[in-house]
Design an enzyme around this catalytic site. Structure first.
Site, PDB file in Angstrom:
ATOM      1  N   ASN A  86      -8.135  12.313  -8.650  1.00 47.60           N
ATOM      2  CA  ASN A  86      -9.311  12.507  -7.810  1.00 47.60           C
ATOM      3  C   ASN A  86      -8.889  12.883  -6.383  1.00 47.60           C
ATOM      4  OD1 ASN A  86     -12.061  12.487  -7.088  1.00 47.60           O
ATOM      5  ND2 ASN A  86     -12.450  10.801  -8.498  1.00 47.60           N
ATOM      6  N   HIS A 116      12.761   3.602   3.610  1.00 47.08           N
ATOM      7  CA  HIS A 116      13.683   3.727   4.741  1.00 47.08           C
ATOM      8  C   HIS A 116      14.496   2.445   4.904  1.00 47.08           C
ATOM      9  CE1 HIS A 116      11.723   7.443   5.998  1.00 47.08           C
ATOM     10  NE2 HIS A 116      10.610   6.866   5.606  1.00 47.08           N
ATOM     11  N   GLY A 143      -9.047   3.297  -6.650  1.00 48.69           N
ATOM     12  CA  GLY A 143      -9.097   3.957  -5.352  1.00 48.69           C
ATOM     13  C   GLY A 143      -8.288   3.260  -4.280  1.00 48.69           C
ATOM     14  N   ARG A 181      -0.821  -8.272  -8.472  1.00 52.72           N
ATOM     15  CA  ARG A 181      -0.393  -9.247  -9.476  1.00 52.72           C
ATOM     16  C   ARG A 181      -1.326  -9.168 -10.676  1.00 52.72           C
ATOM     17  NH1 ARG A 181      -3.989 -11.483  -6.478  1.00 52.72           N
ATOM     18  NH2 ARG A 181      -5.160 -13.319  -7.037  1.00 52.72           N
TER      19      ARG A 181
END
Length: 188
Positions: A86, A116, A143, A181
């Site tokens: 989407n 990093h 989302g 979780r």
């Protein structure tokens, strides 16, 4: 023989991207493909499909990717059949991203292979690393979810909206939160 920066990147070893001509050229080529994709007209399905077929390392049949879509290289993304992505997805594919069959991404899903160094002095040097991500068959990612470097998401799993996935998830579960979780097994 010494490794190229790209070889180091794909081996999850420290590498320099900003000063490497090969990686900079590859990123520029991806951006050249993404520009017409992200500015295509809604009815230009064939044009979008051709661009994604050139951009991705491999793509299966029957896919939908809604613009805007962003990635670093594109060529490190490998997706199987029936992919749905989407609006507003970002895939930082500094390492391989493997996406199985029948996978769905809701809006604003973010897939990050890049990371990093924790030490600020090393980070200032420009060194980066990248770990591969695997999303197995029949996964649904809600989302705004973020998938972090090195993660594998098992087949049939659903990731709740806004979740931050920092470690592997087993198949056939519902997982939510930050850090993400497991809250439910689907078949137990």
């Amino acid at each position: 023989m010494s490794q190229t920066e790209r070889e180091k990147m794909l081996a999850n070893e420290p590498y320099f991207s900003l000063s490497d001509p090969e990686l900079q050229m590859m990123m520029a080529a991806a951006q050249e493909l993404l520009y017409p994709f992200n500015h295509s007209r809604p009815e230009e399905h064939e044009k979008r499909a051709k661009i994604i077929s050139k951009l991705f390392g491999s793509i299966g049949r029957n896919f939908t990717i809604k613009p805007p879509f962003m990635c670093d290289f594109g060529c490190h993304i490998h997706a199987k059949d029936n992919l749905f992505i989407n609006y507003d997805c970002v895939i930082l594919d500094c390492n391989e991203v493997f996406i199985g069959n029948n996978v769905m991404f809701a809006p604003k899903v973010q897939i990050y292979t890049a990371y990093h160094p924790l030490d600020p002095e090393i980070r200032r040097s420009g060194l980066e690393m990248a770990a591969p991500i695997t999303i197995e068959d029949d996964v649904w990612i809600g989302g705004g979810a973020i998938i972090c470097p090195g993660v594998t998401i098992g087949a049939g799993t659903t990731i709740g909206a806004g979740s931050v996935v920092i470690r592997d998830l087993p198949p056939n579960v519902v997982a939510v939160g930050n850090p993400c979780r497991v809250i439910r097994n689907l078949y137990n």
